[in-house]
Scaffold this active site. Structure first.
Site, PDB file in Angstrom:
ATOM      1  N   CYS A   1      20.438 -39.627   0.939  1.00  0.00           N
ATOM      2  CA  CYS A   1      19.582 -38.554   1.489  1.00  0.00           C
ATOM      3  C   CYS A   1      20.306 -37.795   2.603  1.00  0.00           C
ATOM      4  O   CYS A   1      20.755 -38.394   3.578  1.00  0.00           O
ATOM      5  CB  CYS A   1      18.281 -39.171   2.014  1.00  0.00           C
ATOM      6  SG  CYS A   1      17.174 -37.974   2.798  1.00  0.00           S
TER       7      CYS A   1
ATOM      8  N   CYS B   1       9.172 -34.719  -6.573  1.00  0.00           N
ATOM      9  CA  CYS B   1      10.243 -34.926  -5.583  1.00  0.00           C
ATOM     10  C   CYS B   1      11.505 -35.411  -6.281  1.00  0.00           C
ATOM     11  O   CYS B   1      12.613 -34.956  -5.989  1.00  0.00           O
ATOM     12  CB  CYS B   1       9.796 -35.908  -4.498  1.00  0.00           C
ATOM     13  SG  CYS B   1       9.299 -37.526  -5.132  1.00  0.00           S
TER      14      CYS B   1
ATOM     15  N   ASN C   1       0.824  -1.217   0.000  1.00  0.00           N
ATOM     16  CA  ASN C   1       0.000   0.000   0.000  1.00  0.00           C
ATOM     17  C   ASN C   1       0.846   1.250   0.000  1.00  0.00           C
ATOM     18  O   ASN C   1       1.980   1.251   0.482  1.00  0.00           O
ATOM     19  CB  ASN C   1      -0.952   0.002   1.211  1.00  0.00           C
ATOM     20  CG  ASN C   1      -0.302   0.586   2.451  1.00  0.00           C
ATOM     21  OD1 ASN C   1      -0.313   1.791   2.683  1.00  0.00           O
ATOM     22  ND2 ASN C   1       0.311  -0.276   3.272  1.00  0.00           N
TER      23      ASN C   1
ATOM     24  N   CYS D   1       6.031   3.906   9.204  1.00  0.00           N
ATOM     25  CA  CYS D   1       5.459   4.170   7.880  1.00  0.00           C
ATOM     26  C   CYS D   1       6.570   4.372   6.856  1.00  0.00           C
ATOM     27  O   CYS D   1       7.386   5.286   6.989  1.00  0.00           O
ATOM     28  CB  CYS D   1       4.561   5.404   7.968  1.00  0.00           C
ATOM     29  SG  CYS D   1       3.416   5.495   6.613  1.00  0.00           S
TER      30      CYS D   1
ATOM     31  N   CYS E   1       1.326 -41.459  -2.377  1.00  0.00           N
ATOM     32  CA  CYS E   1       2.070 -40.916  -3.534  1.00  0.00           C
ATOM     33  C   CYS E   1       1.219 -40.964  -4.802  1.00  0.00           C
ATOM     34  O   CYS E   1       0.635 -42.001  -5.131  1.00  0.00           O
ATOM     35  CB  CYS E   1       3.356 -41.728  -3.723  1.00  0.00           C
ATOM     36  SG  CYS E   1       4.320 -41.221  -5.151  1.00  0.00           S
TER      37      CYS E   1
HETATM   38  C1  LIG Z   1      -3.571   0.364   3.874  1.00  0.00           C
HETATM   39  C2  LIG Z   1      -2.712   0.294   5.102  1.00  0.00           C
HETATM   40  C3  LIG Z   1      -2.542   1.416   5.852  1.00  0.00           C
HETATM   41  C4  LIG Z   1      -1.755   1.375   7.007  1.00  0.00           C
HETATM   42  N1  LIG Z   1      -1.632   2.484   7.757  1.00  0.00           N
HETATM   43  C5  LIG Z   1      -0.912   2.436   8.898  1.00  0.00           C
HETATM   44  C6  LIG Z   1      -0.874   3.549   9.760  1.00  0.00           C
HETATM   45  O1  LIG Z   1      -1.503   4.585   9.524  1.00  0.00           O
HETATM   46  N2  LIG Z   1      -0.117   3.455  10.872  1.00  0.00           N
HETATM   47  C7  LIG Z   1       0.582   2.335  11.193  1.00  0.00           C
HETATM   48  O2  LIG Z   1       1.248   2.291  12.242  1.00  0.00           O
HETATM   49  N3  LIG Z   1       0.542   1.245  10.389  1.00  0.00           N
HETATM   50  C8  LIG Z   1      -0.194   1.268   9.264  1.00  0.00           C
HETATM   51  N4  LIG Z   1      -0.276   0.143   8.484  1.00  0.00           N
HETATM   52  C9  LIG Z   1       0.494  -1.042   8.856  1.00  0.00           C
HETATM   53  C10 LIG Z   1      -0.331  -2.034   9.693  1.00  0.00           C
HETATM   54  O3  LIG Z   1      -0.728  -1.463  10.910  1.00  0.00           O
HETATM   55  C11 LIG Z   1       0.479  -3.305  10.002  1.00  0.00           C
HETATM   56  O4  LIG Z   1       1.629  -2.977  10.733  1.00  0.00           O
HETATM   57  C12 LIG Z   1       0.902  -4.041   8.736  1.00  0.00           C
HETATM   58  O5  LIG Z   1      -0.100  -4.005   7.768  1.00  0.00           O
HETATM   59  C13 LIG Z   1       1.267  -5.500   9.027  1.00  0.00           C
HETATM   60  O6  LIG Z   1       0.170  -6.231   9.507  1.00  0.00           O
HETATM   61  P1  LIG Z   1      -0.719  -7.204   8.547  1.00  0.00           P
HETATM   62  O7  LIG Z   1       0.233  -8.143   7.867  1.00  0.00           O
HETATM   63  O8  LIG Z   1      -1.678  -7.889   9.477  1.00  0.00           O
HETATM   64  O9  LIG Z   1      -1.403  -6.329   7.573  1.00  0.00           O
HETATM   65  C14 LIG Z   1      -1.088   0.170   7.355  1.00  0.00           C
HETATM   66  C15 LIG Z   1      -1.272  -0.964   6.576  1.00  0.00           C
HETATM   67  C16 LIG Z   1      -2.092  -0.925   5.459  1.00  0.00           C
HETATM   68  C17 LIG Z   1      -2.305  -2.171   4.651  1.00  0.00           C
END
Ligand SMILES: Cc1cc2nc3c(=O)[nH]c(=O)nc-3n(C[C@H](O)[C@H](O)[C@H](O)COP(=O)(O)O)c2cc1C
Length: 438
Positions: A382, A353, A77, A139, A347
């Site tokens: 193996c 394999c 994202n 982020c 199998c």
């Molecule tokens: C669309 C989207 C927006 C996110 N926005 C934030 C955010 O604003 N702040 C944050 O700490 N993490 C944000 N994350 C990260 C998630 O909180 C989380 O750490 C990450 O997606 C991993 O967890 P998951 O595998 O369950 O998705 C965002 C993730 C996604 C997919």
């Protein structure tokens, strides 16, 4: 009946399943529905300062990787933190917390690395009745270019400094959310601890480009002909997250520091694995975005049933149980020997394999015996690598069978020596020798 109640740094919730800070926790409407569905807590979508407004792209925000059955394996994202006004979020948080006093409500915060900014926002958040704060140092896009998010999370000194401000200016528990976009996750965790954090949470998303459109030659998601790296999450990132959680859990410098485990949690099993590797609870984003809020019911019943079956009464019976079994490679028992075994009834004679072993590995699986298609392991060749198990399309058709102490390994001609069984403390182990000498 298993007791799923969770107490994470003093924040209580009826179960260990929290929604991670992301679109599912962006507004009261979502969070109310999440709580109705049974989520134990939420980390509200990251709040920013009242400075310049956050503006998201108005084209695609997501890219993805799918399995052959179109199941979503990884999500990418390019969304920023909340683009809703701070005051609106604060008012909604306050109302939701009043409506749901037994659920955990955590405020995720990201403001510039300036003491006054943190000092200003903390009392506003505290006033909502939130149970704690999570510092978004993770982020990986957009905000990091402005000196926030991962730009802070990648510099341990900044982490320590900001955590210290937060501990100084609020009485709420502080959870420091770490970025995985760093070489050694122990460094930021140690810095957060040095600053006085109550806990760490991890992982935030991983820098990624999921695909390139071969007509426009632009990465996806493509916004008017251009793309940028995004943050990767979902089932694909779970192994990376588990390792990072374990690294912090077993680091003598952060040992005992509470951890909220995040990254690819989709089933109760994923959650149990995070707990076993030292997490006190888990946070979920992609699974909720893929399957809806009600998925938490399967997580709750699955975890509860498994705990009942195994006799685990509380979450404390699970948390950290696997940590002593995570070791460095040098401590693995090199005298442990396992051989692949093919169940001839299961199998389907596809030959995968054989091809994998013959072409790329140890030439240890037959394909013709007396002119008939037949797949069998040659024990004398193996090495026990397990590749055949992983490429076999039939679950449990190929299994690894350990040789008993005293048995002959036909490949090496050596007898499995029971005196080597515990390599960790064996006198021939150089590390054990060093420790004995100290
Ligand atoms: C669309 C989207 C927006 C996110 N926005 C934030 C955010 O604003 N702040 C944050 O700490 N993490 C944000 N994350 C990260 C998630 O909180 C989380 O750490 C990450 O997606 C991993 O967890 P998951 O595998 O369950 O998705 C965002 C993730 C996604 C997919």
């Amino acid at each position: 009946m298993a007791d799923l109640r969770n107490n994470f740094v003093g924040i209580k919730s009826p179960n260990p399943f929290w929604l991670a800070s992301a679109p599912p926790t962006d507004k009261a409407y979502n969070v109310e529905r999440a709580f109705k569905a049974g989520w134990g807590g939420v980390v509200w979508k990251t709040l920013g300062s009242e400075g310049p407004p956050v503006v998201n792209v108005n084209g695609p925000r997501y890219g993805a990787i799918w399995g052959a059955d179109r199941r979503l394996l990884g999500l990418n994202n390019i969304e920023l933190i909340t683009d809703r006004p701070l005051q609106v979020n604060l008012q909604e948080m306050k109302q939701v917390k009043m409506n749901w006093p037994d659920r955990a409500l955590i405020a995720s915060i990201m403001v510039p690395c300036v003491e006054e900014e943190w000092k200003a926002i903390l009392p506003l958040v505290e006033e909502t009745g939130a149970d704690g704060i999570e510092l978004n140092f993770g982020c990986p896009h957009g905000m990091s270019e402005r000196g926030m998010g991962a730009a802070v999370g990648q510099v341990p000194e900044y982490i320590e400094m900001v955590v210290r401000w937060c501990k100084q200016y609020t009485r709420m528990p502080v959870i420091t959310k770490l970025t995985p976009n760093i070489t050694d996750i122990r460094k930021p965790a140690r810095a957060a601890k040095a600053g006085g954090t109550d806990a760490v949470s991890l992982i935030n998303t991983i820098n990624s480009i999921v695909s390139v459109d071969l007509d426009s030659f632009a990465p996806s998601p493509t916004v008017d002909g251009k793309g940028t790296h995004g943050g990767y999450c979902g089932p694909a990132v779970k192994p990376i997250a588990l390792n990072m959680v374990a690294e912090i859990a077993r680091d003598p410098e952060t040992y005992g520091l509470p951890i909220s485990g995040i990254g690819g949690v989709t089933t109760w099993r994923d959650a149990a694995e995070f707990l076993a590797l030292g997490a006190g609870n888990v946070q979920v984003c992609t699974a909720a975005m893929t399957y809806g809020f009600k998925i938490v019911q399967e997580m709750i019943s699955g975890l509860s049933d498994w705990m009942d079956e195994k006799g685990h009464r509380t979450l404390d019976d699970i948390t950290g149980r696997a940590v002593p079994n995570v070791t460095d490679w040098q401590y693995l028992n090199l005298n442990y020997v396992a051989k692949a075994h093919i169940d001839q009834d299961a199998c389907i004679k596809c030959g995968r394999c054989h091809i994998a072993c013959e072409d790329t590995s140890h030439q240890a699986i037959t394909h013709l015996v007396n002119g008939v298609r037949h797949f069998e392991v040659k024990e004398e060749e193996c090495v026990g690598c397990n590749l055949c198990v992983n490429v076999c399309p039939v679950e449990n058709c190929i299994t690894m069978v350990p040789l008993a102490a005293g048995a002959l390994d036909q490949r090496t001609g050596r007898t499995v020596d029971p005196t080597y069984a515990n390599w960790t403390t064996h006198p021939n182990n150089p590390v054990a020798q060093r420790q004995a000498a100290e």
